[in-house]
Design an enzyme around this catalytic site. Structure first.
Site, PDB file in Angstrom:
ATOM      1  N   GLY A  73       0.831  -1.194   0.000  1.00 44.95           N
ATOM      2  CA  GLY A  73       0.000   0.000   0.000  1.00 44.95           C
ATOM      3  C   GLY A  73       0.863   1.240   0.000  1.00 44.95           C
ATOM      4  O   GLY A  73       1.728   1.418  -0.852  1.00 44.95           O
ATOM      5  N   ASP A  74       0.651   2.093   0.974  1.00 46.66           N
ATOM      6  CA  ASP A  74       1.405   3.341   1.073  1.00 46.66           C
ATOM      7  C   ASP A  74       2.337   3.329   2.287  1.00 46.66           C
ATOM      8  O   ASP A  74       2.612   4.359   2.878  1.00 46.66           O
ATOM      9  CB  ASP A  74       0.448   4.539   1.133  1.00 46.66           C
ATOM     10  CG  ASP A  74      -0.470   4.490   2.347  1.00 46.66           C
ATOM     11  OD1 ASP A  74      -0.631   3.406   2.944  1.00 46.66           O
ATOM     12  OD2 ASP A  74      -1.030   5.537   2.700  1.00 46.66           O
TER      13      ASP A  74
END
Length: 187
Positions: A67-68
Protein backbone atom coordinates in the site's frame (compact mmCIF):
# COMPACT_ATOMS: atom_id res chain seq x y z
CA UNK A 1 13.80 -8.24 6.74
CA UNK A 2 17.05 -10.09 6.04
CA UNK A 3 19.02 -6.86 6.37
CA UNK A 4 17.25 -6.09 9.63
CA UNK A 5 18.17 -9.54 10.95
CA UNK A 6 21.78 -9.01 9.82
CA UNK A 7 21.91 -5.63 11.58
CA UNK A 8 20.56 -7.27 14.73
CA UNK A 9 23.22 -10.02 14.63
CA UNK A 10 26.04 -7.52 13.98
CA UNK A 11 24.87 -5.40 16.91
CA UNK A 12 24.78 -8.45 19.19
CA UNK A 13 28.33 -9.29 18.11
CA UNK A 14 29.40 -5.72 18.89
CA UNK A 15 30.24 -5.04 15.25
CA UNK A 16 27.72 -2.32 14.44
CA UNK A 17 26.70 1.08 15.66
CA UNK A 18 23.22 2.14 16.64
CA UNK A 19 20.45 1.04 14.32
CA UNK A 20 16.73 1.58 14.10
CA UNK A 21 13.65 1.36 11.95
CA UNK A 22 11.38 4.05 10.58
CA UNK A 23 7.86 3.03 9.59
CA UNK A 24 6.57 5.56 7.04
CA UNK A 25 2.87 5.75 6.20
CA UNK A 26 1.46 8.34 3.81
CA UNK A 27 -1.32 10.44 5.33
CA UNK A 28 -4.68 10.54 3.55
CA UNK A 29 -3.42 8.58 0.54
CA UNK A 30 -6.69 6.76 -0.21
CA UNK A 31 -8.43 9.84 -1.69
CA UNK A 32 -5.73 10.06 -4.38
CA UNK A 33 -6.60 6.56 -5.59
CA UNK A 34 -10.33 7.24 -5.20
CA UNK A 35 -10.35 10.57 -7.05
CA UNK A 36 -7.59 10.18 -9.63
CA UNK A 37 -7.30 6.39 -9.94
CA UNK A 38 -4.67 3.84 -9.02
CA UNK A 39 -2.39 4.82 -11.88
CA UNK A 40 -1.99 8.29 -10.36
CA UNK A 41 -1.61 6.69 -6.93
CA UNK A 42 1.19 4.55 -8.32
CA UNK A 43 2.91 7.68 -9.67
CA UNK A 44 2.66 9.22 -6.19
CA UNK A 45 4.23 6.09 -4.68
CA UNK A 46 7.03 6.18 -7.26
CA UNK A 47 7.66 9.83 -6.40
CA UNK A 48 7.84 8.95 -2.71
CA UNK A 49 10.27 6.10 -3.47
CA UNK A 50 12.45 8.47 -5.53
CA UNK A 51 12.47 10.97 -2.68
CA UNK A 52 13.48 8.27 -0.22
CA UNK A 53 16.25 7.18 -2.60
CA UNK A 54 17.82 10.64 -2.16
CA UNK A 55 19.12 9.40 1.19
CA UNK A 56 21.13 6.61 -0.46
CA UNK A 57 24.43 8.09 0.74
CA UNK A 58 23.40 7.04 4.26
CA UNK A 59 23.60 3.43 5.49
CA UNK A 60 19.88 2.79 4.96
CA UNK A 61 17.65 0.23 3.33
CA UNK A 62 14.25 1.32 2.07
CA UNK A 63 11.46 -1.19 1.45
CA UNK A 64 7.83 -0.85 0.50
CA UNK A 65 5.76 -3.03 2.79
CA UNK A 66 2.56 -2.62 0.83
CA UNK A 67 0.00 0.00 0.00
CA UNK A 68 1.40 3.34 1.07
CA UNK A 69 3.72 1.99 3.78
CA UNK A 70 7.50 2.06 3.63
CA UNK A 71 10.10 0.79 6.03
CA UNK A 72 13.51 2.38 6.45
CA UNK A 73 16.32 0.55 8.23
CA UNK A 74 19.19 2.80 9.27
CA UNK A 75 22.39 1.10 10.34
CA UNK A 76 25.60 2.30 11.93
CA UNK A 77 24.05 5.57 13.02
CA UNK A 78 26.10 7.79 15.29
CA UNK A 79 23.31 7.65 17.85
CA UNK A 80 19.60 7.97 18.48
CA UNK A 81 19.70 11.64 17.53
CA UNK A 82 20.92 10.75 14.02
CA UNK A 83 17.98 8.37 13.53
CA UNK A 84 15.50 10.98 14.75
CA UNK A 85 17.12 13.58 12.49
CA UNK A 86 16.65 11.21 9.54
CA UNK A 87 12.95 10.90 10.40
CA UNK A 88 12.65 14.69 10.45
CA UNK A 89 14.44 14.98 7.09
CA UNK A 90 12.25 12.32 5.50
CA UNK A 91 9.09 14.01 6.79
CA UNK A 92 10.31 17.29 5.31
CA UNK A 93 11.24 15.83 1.92
CA UNK A 94 8.01 13.85 1.59
CA UNK A 95 5.96 16.90 2.60
CA UNK A 96 7.09 18.88 -0.45
CA UNK A 97 4.43 19.38 -3.12
CA UNK A 98 4.34 17.08 -6.14
CA UNK A 99 2.54 17.23 -9.47
CA UNK A 100 -0.14 14.55 -9.77
CA UNK A 101 -2.74 14.39 -12.55
CA UNK A 102 -1.78 17.92 -13.54
CA UNK A 103 -2.42 19.25 -10.04
CA UNK A 104 0.01 20.36 -7.39
CA UNK A 105 -0.56 18.24 -4.26
CA UNK A 106 1.14 17.83 -0.95
CA UNK A 107 1.37 14.43 0.67
CA UNK A 108 2.55 14.16 4.21
CA UNK A 109 3.81 11.08 5.99
CA UNK A 110 3.50 9.94 9.57
CA UNK A 111 6.66 8.22 10.72
CA UNK A 112 7.17 5.82 13.59
CA UNK A 113 10.70 5.58 14.96
CA UNK A 114 11.96 2.56 16.87
CA UNK A 115 15.51 2.31 18.18
CA UNK A 116 17.11 -1.09 18.56
CA UNK A 117 18.49 -2.48 21.78
CA UNK A 118 20.00 -5.83 22.72
CA UNK A 119 16.70 -7.31 23.91
CA UNK A 120 14.62 -6.21 20.92
CA UNK A 121 14.18 -8.87 18.24
CA UNK A 122 13.83 -7.65 14.63
CA UNK A 123 10.11 -8.47 14.50
CA UNK A 124 9.57 -6.52 17.73
CA UNK A 125 11.47 -3.55 16.32
CA UNK A 126 9.15 -3.47 13.30
CA UNK A 127 6.09 -3.75 15.55
CA UNK A 128 7.40 -0.94 17.73
CA UNK A 129 7.98 1.32 14.74
CA UNK A 130 4.46 0.54 13.52
CA UNK A 131 2.97 1.41 16.93
CA UNK A 132 4.92 4.67 16.96
CA UNK A 133 3.68 5.45 13.45
CA UNK A 134 0.07 5.17 14.62
CA UNK A 135 0.90 7.52 17.49
CA UNK A 136 2.37 9.98 14.98
CA UNK A 137 -0.73 9.64 12.79
CA UNK A 138 -2.93 10.37 15.80
CA UNK A 139 -0.88 13.14 17.44
CA UNK A 140 1.51 14.58 14.87
CA UNK A 141 0.30 13.89 11.31
CA UNK A 142 3.08 14.78 8.91
CA UNK A 143 5.68 14.25 11.62
CA UNK A 144 7.15 11.45 13.65
CA UNK A 145 6.78 9.73 17.00
CA UNK A 146 9.45 7.86 18.90
CA UNK A 147 8.41 4.45 20.25
CA UNK A 148 7.89 4.28 23.99
CA UNK A 149 7.15 1.09 25.93
CA UNK A 150 3.77 2.40 27.09
CA UNK A 151 2.61 2.40 23.44
CA UNK A 152 2.70 -1.39 23.47
CA UNK A 153 1.00 -1.50 26.86
CA UNK A 154 -1.81 0.79 25.63
CA UNK A 155 -2.28 -1.28 22.47
CA UNK A 156 -2.46 -4.47 24.54
CA UNK A 157 -4.95 -2.88 26.93
CA UNK A 158 -7.16 -1.68 24.02
CA UNK A 159 -7.15 -5.16 22.49
CA UNK A 160 -8.01 -6.76 25.83
CA UNK A 161 -10.82 -4.25 26.44
CA UNK A 162 -12.23 -4.85 22.96
CA UNK A 163 -12.22 -8.59 23.54
CA UNK A 164 -13.92 -8.19 26.90
CA UNK A 165 -16.58 -5.90 25.41
CA UNK A 166 -17.30 -8.38 22.62
CA UNK A 167 -17.74 -11.20 25.16
CA UNK A 168 -19.99 -9.01 27.34
CA UNK A 169 -22.08 -8.09 24.31
CA UNK A 170 -22.45 -11.74 23.30
CA UNK A 171 -23.56 -12.62 26.82
CA UNK A 172 -26.02 -9.69 26.98
CA UNK A 173 -24.21 -8.36 30.02
CA UNK A 174 -24.97 -4.73 29.26
CA UNK A 175 -27.85 -2.98 30.92
CA UNK A 176 -29.12 0.34 29.60
CA UNK A 177 -29.93 3.11 32.04
CA UNK A 178 -31.37 6.49 31.17
CA UNK A 179 -31.15 9.51 33.37
CA UNK A 180 -32.83 12.61 32.00
CA UNK A 181 -31.03 15.87 32.52
CA UNK A 182 -33.27 18.78 33.44
CA UNK A 183 -32.72 22.25 34.76
CA UNK A 184 -35.00 23.07 37.64
CA UNK A 185 -35.29 26.66 36.44
CA UNK A 186 -37.06 25.41 33.29
CA UNK A 187 -39.60 23.37 35.25
Amino acid sequence: LERLADAHHRAQDGGAGVYGVLFVDLDDFKPINDVFGHETGDIALETVAQRLARFEDLPITVARFGGDEFGVLIEDASGADAIIELAEQIASVLGRPMLLAGERMTLTASIGVALADEQCAPADLLRNADLAMYAAKRDNKGGYALYEAEMHARASKRLQLRSQLEVALERSEFELHFQPLVELEDQ
